[in-house]
Write an enzyme that holds these catalytic residues in place. Structure first.
Site, short mmCIF file in Angstrom:
data_model
loop_
_atom_site.label_atom_id
_atom_site.label_comp_id
_atom_site.label_asym_id
_atom_site.label_seq_id
_atom_site.Cartn_x
_atom_site.Cartn_y
_atom_site.Cartn_z
N CYS A 1 5.08 4.94 3.54
CA CYS A 1 3.77 4.48 3.98
C CYS A 1 3.31 5.26 5.21
CB CYS A 1 3.81 2.98 4.28
SG CYS A 1 2.21 2.27 4.74
N CYS B 1 6.39 -5.17 3.49
CA CYS B 1 5.12 -5.89 3.48
C CYS B 1 4.72 -6.40 2.11
CB CYS B 1 4.00 -5.03 4.07
SG CYS B 1 3.67 -3.50 3.15
#
Length: 357
Positions: free
Chosen positions: A100, A198
């Site tokens: 990410c 997440c």
């Protein structure tokens, strides 16, 4: 004329304090929150929730600065979620936060900031950027307080990205940052830190992979070093090298995962923990950050896990661009798919992805 900086804001205290500090330093600040994952596949998986977006927006309103929302859901799925799923299917243990950071928080974000006319980007990571006065090369360094240092997940940054990257939290402790947020009245001052992946907030990545793919895990077996079957397992995505708890099989003794094979869906177990230790590893997809690419062996401090200290060793570049890392002392369970990062003191030399022994 003041320089313009776009701050990546997750809705948490670190990025809020980053925006506040840069605003106080005279930068023309704006905030940007990324929409990455809406939990389409599951009701419980939510990333970048409406609450997080609103928290970031409210902090920006407190500071009197603009706030943007960038939709990176498709890019996140392609560059983070799908490699995460495929990594586990191949018997690896991927690090989605590094993916990410690499593809979203720095590559896509820095390009978008340039398009909007910003001079810099900033995030709430705990690390520092300096510049070598002799070579002019930008360099990444550990945070001043090692207990919060996040340089391990930033080893892949490019010179262009470092040149426009501000990290104001690198000189602060976490408590100092929270105190700054409290003293400045930021609404997120008491907001707890997020801990899990997440898009897998319950921590059950194997169940997530099953929901995401719509496929049941492939049948496979635990085996010993000689290849003798010890019993069936629940799919190789549930295991990682070095694991001893949660194996789901009763053997009457403690055993450790030493190898995972996607070719025959076997998970090799050993009773002797010393068999997990390796005196070398290979790494691929290598990035050299603060130094030019190596052409000869170099001594370094080696870190093979985010939560682990460094070990002395040597980086030996290979003709195919990979590196062989030789440790002075064997290290426990270097895990394929995880990052290995090279340091010289507080200087981040670079890093790569562990591919095997």
């Amino acid at each position: 004329m003041s320089k313009r900086v776009l701050v990546g804001m997750s809705g948490g205290v670190d990025s809020a304090a980053t925006a506040y500090l840069l605003h106080q330093q005279g930068y023309e600040v704006a905030g940007a929150t990324f929409v990455l994952w809406s939990g389409e596949e599951t009701e419980e998986s939510k990333c970048c929730s409406v609450d997080d977006v609103e928290d970031a927006r409210y902090v920006c309103s407190q500071l009197g600065v603009p706030h943007y929302v960038f939709n990176y859901k498709d890019l996140f799925r392609r560059t983070v979620v799908e490699p995460f799923v495929e990594g586990y299917r191949q018997g690896r243990t991927p690090n989605p936060c590094i993916l990410c950071n690499r593809h979203i928080k720095f590559d896509a974000f820095s390009r978008r900031a340039r398009e909007l006319g910003f001079d810099y980007i900033a995030t709430g990571h705990y690390a520092r950027v300096t510049r070598d006065p002799e070579s002019g090369r930008y360099q990444l360094r550990r945070a001043l307080y090692p207990e919060k240092d996040q340089s391990y997940v930033l080893y892949h940054l490019t010179q262009e990205q470092l040149s426009m990257f501000l990290l104001p939290l690198g000189d602060y402790s976490k408590e100092e940052v929270r105190q700054i947020a409290r003293d400045s009245g930021l609404v997120v001052a008491k907001k707890p830190d997020s801990q899990d992946i997440c898009f897998v907030p319950d921590g059950d990545h194997a169940a997530f992979i099953g929901r995401y793919t719509g496929e049941a895990p492939k049948q496979g077996y635990f085996v010993d070093q000689q290849g003798t079957r010890l019993g069936p397992h629940k799919g190789i995505a549930r295991y990682t090298v070095g694991q001893r708890k949660g194996l789901g099989i009763s053997l009457g003794k403690t055993m450790y995962v030493s190898r995972i094979s996607s070719a025959d869906q076997t998970v090799t177990l050993v009773e002797d923990e010393s068999l997990l230790f390796r005196d070398s590893l290979r790494a691929e997809d290598v990035s050299y950050l603060s130094i030019p690419p190596l052409t000869a062996p170099r001594g370094a401090e080696i870190r093979i896990r985010y939560s682990q200290g460094t070990a002395k060793g040597e980086i030996i570049p290979q003709e195919d661009g990979s590196v062989l890392v030789q440790f002075e002392r064997p290290q426990r369970a270097p895990t394929p798919g995880q990052a290995v990062v090279f340091y010289d003191g507080d200087l981040v030399l670079g890093g790569g992805t562990i591919s095997g022994d």
